[in-house]
Design an enzyme around this catalytic site. Structure first.
Site, PDB file in Angstrom:
ATOM      1  N   GLU A 160      43.089  53.308  67.198  1.00  0.00           N
ATOM      2  CA  GLU A 160      42.263  54.424  66.748  1.00  0.00           C
ATOM      3  C   GLU A 160      41.401  55.053  67.834  1.00  0.00           C
ATOM      4  OE1 GLU A 160      42.313  55.756  63.737  1.00  0.00           O
ATOM      5  OE2 GLU A 160      43.823  54.356  62.982  1.00  0.00           O
ATOM      6  N   SER A 439      33.864  33.276   3.076  1.00  0.00           N
ATOM      7  CA  SER A 439      33.406  31.912   2.782  1.00  0.00           C
ATOM      8  C   SER A 439      32.763  31.202   3.969  1.00  0.00           C
ATOM      9  CB  SER A 439      34.582  31.072   2.257  1.00  0.00           C
ATOM     10  OG  SER A 439      35.024  31.586   1.026  1.00  0.00           O
TER      11      SER A 439
END
Length: 746
Positions: A160, A439
């Site tokens: 780079e 229940s």
């Protein structure tokens, strides 16, 4: 003159922008969320398969001779393992080499490899299960320059910016070379230095205009004027974007190293470093998992550039280019593979922390999630729902469900599943679905009764004959049993085991609906509920999380321990910030809870929960309760073993009937899930105030061992019946039997 003045002002503005951002907080660091750390100790119940699952989750690598941290190898039943160093809440644990032997799905021996010294306990590093991210879901793991492999830096400079250490932010030679290349038709070349790239990514938008380019060059010069090359390079390495994991972005070389190679950036070799550097040109285009050929070519080009710059010898170049890509296999996870559990963690964190701090301060959050339990819950739910739909001819994917699992001992949440797709991040049914509980309320009704031992015991006869409740201003209420039958006088124990609605409703009305609802709140429900007669049969809606809290308190013997998903929090630097200790208080009478839990064991042994015997051994002595709501819209099962509490809900999002009872739906999922786990039997610790008494179940009167149908039941001292059945100790028959026994000694 005006132009010069404007240029000076603009430059001063850019200078201020460069320094204020660079010297302030550069990034928002997301909180890291970890699962529980797995403890290894001799005698621990842990199969080889479960151990391998844990190693896979941690990303440990199987190698023939494990020496590096994060590696392992099996030889038959022996595991050689090198643990990674890790900072726990109580301090740093360096890497350690272990030898572990397994037998009969248990850890047999545990020793330090180097010395052969026996170890009593070792913790594995906890799996990272997600994070709490900033707005754009940016994730990064900050590293210092000294913590980055020199191959990364060499590769970066080679590919780079070869004149990085000689220019002052912009490289005129590089710009000229790029311009010539472009004009001559040799292809477009970028002339940006690393400093310019950092400016573009860190300060500017991605637009491509001359004005932005000019601004970029000025800011690059200013950046180099104020800061040295090393600081700029370190910032660059932490800033760069290197890929996407679902909706999470992978930023910085530190996180990319973990994400692609599962190793710290300091350990990257030339080939690995070159691959990451090569990806900077196009993280998606050169993604090694989706485009391996492109990635390989790009990596080898970077390696050649490194060799050209003298960073690699010809031999090193050849060896590195011969290496495979070497990225770890890892399915995309996005922000977390466990979004339902993370939602609970996030909810609990918001009680103590600002949202901004959670998304930016890099907190390390250690949670209670057990990945093995979570996997069992997810697979049981998703597979069972498919099977239920197939067996009953339902449209595919019409059923939904939720599962919560906690530790019975300390109320730590081990698993949360918010729906049949456990990766879905939308509506979390485990936390937010409010559904009638049916229940599941009944144990609370009977607990309320058993708190009055002078009036109610497990042997008390309840009336299960037709009931009609007439109240001014409301419609008449006439509850029915599931079998549409009435059963006359039934023992309280049987009424709960067989889930008789009418006997329960009549009992609840005697006790008072408000009293039952108050007990529900004492057990951990934190909000008010309507107090209708139908509330006694579970007409009120609760979330699976709320139900789990209530049953957790029952499993705790009447001691309320708030459910917790977090153990402790460290700062980004590994310093302890907050612990989440146990918070326990007694809220209901433990004797009454003991009787209620014993009755819930009868529910599973011979009542509506007996279907669990298809999945679990009877000696596990599970206590639980089924729940079914009107028109079979909701199917519930809540239960506990000696080491876990779990709640399962099944229903439809559109609230249409499913045709499932608690026993035919949720119970089957509960059983399949628990069958995958290591369970401890539920051995109830009998309080001092409990005595065991033989009872005639038909009459509820005293009986004796050996009498026909006699059963032994627990009673709170002084509450057992004193009147004898015909075969009981105080009856005529019993007296004659006792006289002969005393006479002949048997």
């Amino acid at each position: 003159m005006v132009f010069l003045l404007v240029a000076v002002v603009y430059t001063l503005y850019l200078d201020y922008s460069v320094r204020s951002r660079f010297e302030g907080k550069r990034w928002k660091i997301p909180a890291k969320v970890y699962a529980r750390d797995l403890e290894l100790y001799p005698g621990q119940a842990l199969s080889k398969a479960a151990m391998n699952a844990e190693l896979a989750l941690l990303g440990y690598k199987d190698t023939a001779e494990p020496q590096a941290p994060g590696t392992f190898h099996w030889q038959n039943r022996t595991l050689d393992l090198v643990l990674r160093p890790f900072t726990f809440g109580d301090g740093f644990r360096d890497q350690i080499s272990l030898r572990v032997t397994f037998a009969d799905s248990r850890v047999q021996t545990l020793e330090q490899s180097a010395t052969g010294k026996d170890l009593s306990l070792v913790r594995l590093d906890p799996p990272l299960i997600g994070g709490i991210y900033p707005g754009k879901n940016e994730d990064r793991l900050l590293v210092k320059l000294a913590e980055v492999s020199p191959y990364v830096i060499n590769g970066l400079l080679s590919a780079e910016d070869r004149r990085f250490y000689s220019h002052h932010g912009i490289d005129l030679r590089g710009i000229a070379r790029a311009l010539i290349s472009t004009l001559s038709g040799d292809g477009v070349q970028g002339g940006s230095t690393l400093t310019q790239q950092l400016v573009k990514n860190f300060y500017l938008s991605p637009e491509r205009t001359l004005r932005r380019k000019f601004t970029e060059m000025v800011m690059a010069l200013l950046l180099e004027l104020h800061y040295d090359k090393q600081e700029i390079l370190e910032t660059y390495l932490n800033e760069v974007y290197l890929g996407q994991d679902g909706n999470r972005s992978i930023n910085g070389i530190g996180l990319a190293s973990r994400y692609f190679f599962n190793k710290p950036a300091s350990q990257l070799d030339p080939a690995e470093a070159a691959l990451l550097v090569g990806m900077l040109k196009g993280p998606s285009y050169y993604n090694p998992r989706t485009h391996p050929e492109r990635a390989l070519a790009r990596r080898n080009l970077v390696l050649e550039q490194m060799a050209e710059e003298g960073y690699l010898s010809p031999q090193q170049l050849s060896a590195a280019q011969a290496e495979p890509l070497g990225v770890i296999e890892r399915p995309p996870r996005g922000t977390s593979p466990y979004p339902a559990f993370l939602a609970l963690v996030h909810r609990q964190l918001r009680q103590n922390y600002r949202e901004e701090d959670l998304r930016s301060e890099g907190l390390q959050i250690f949670t209670t999630l057990d990945p093995q339990v979570q996997h069992a819950a997810e697979s049981a739910l998703s597979q069972s729902l498919k099977q239920l739909e197939k067996d009953r001819g339902m449209p595919a994917e019409v059923l939904e469900g939720a599962v919560l699992v906690t530790s019975a001992q300390n109320a730590e949440v081990e698993a949360v599943v918010g729906g049949r797709d456990p990766r879905f991040k939308g509506f979390n049914r485990a936390l937010d679905a409010l559904r009638p509980i049916g229940s599941l309320i009944k144990p609370i009704v009977y607990l309320t009764a058993l708190e009055q031992p002078q009036k109610y015991t497990l042997a008390t006869q309840l009336d299960d004959s037709p009931l009609l409740l007439e109240q001014p201003g409301t419609a008449d209420w006439a509850p029915e049993n599931y079998d549409h039958q009435f059963h006359g006088e039934v023992p309280l124990l049987t009424a709960l085991a067989d889930s008789y609605n009418v006997a329960t409703a009549r009992l609840g009305l005697e006790l008072g609906v408000d009293r039952v609802m108050t007990n529900l709140q004492r057990l951990g429900l934190s909000r008010d509920l309507p107090e209708f007669a139908a509330s006694l049969l579970g007409a009120n809606s609760l979330s699976p999380l709320e139900v789990t809290q209530v049953y957790q308190t029952l499993a705790g013997g009447g001691f309320l321990t708030p459910l917790r998903a977090i153990r402790e929090i460290l700062t980004a630097n590994g310093e302890p910030l907050q612990r989440y200790p146990l918070d326990v208080k007694q809220v209901v009478d433990q004797d009454a809870v003991y009787l209620t839990t014993a009755a819930m064991q009868e529910v599973v042994r011979r009542g509506t929960g007996k279907g669990l015997s298809a999945y679990l051994p009877e000696n596990l002595a599970v206590a639980g309760k089924t729940g079914t709501t009107d028109d079979f819209r909701d199917s519930w099962f809540a239960g506990m073993t000696g080491n876990r509490v779990a709640v399962v809900w099944v229903g439809r999002d559109d609230n249409q009937p499913t045709g499932l009872t608690g026993a035919s739906g949720a119970l089957t999922i509960w059983g399949k899930m628990m069958a995958q786990l290591s369970n401890e039997p539920l051995l109830l610790a009998e309080p001092d105030n409990i005595e065991q008494v033989w009872i005639d179940p038909d009459s509820g009167l005293l009986s004796a061992e050996g009498c026909r149908n006699a059963v032994q039941l627990p009673f709170i001292s002084g509450s057992a019946p004193t009147e004898s059945a015909p075969c009981g100790p105080n009856s005529v028959g019993g007296s004659i039997k006792g006289w002969f026994k005393r006479l002949f000694g048997k």
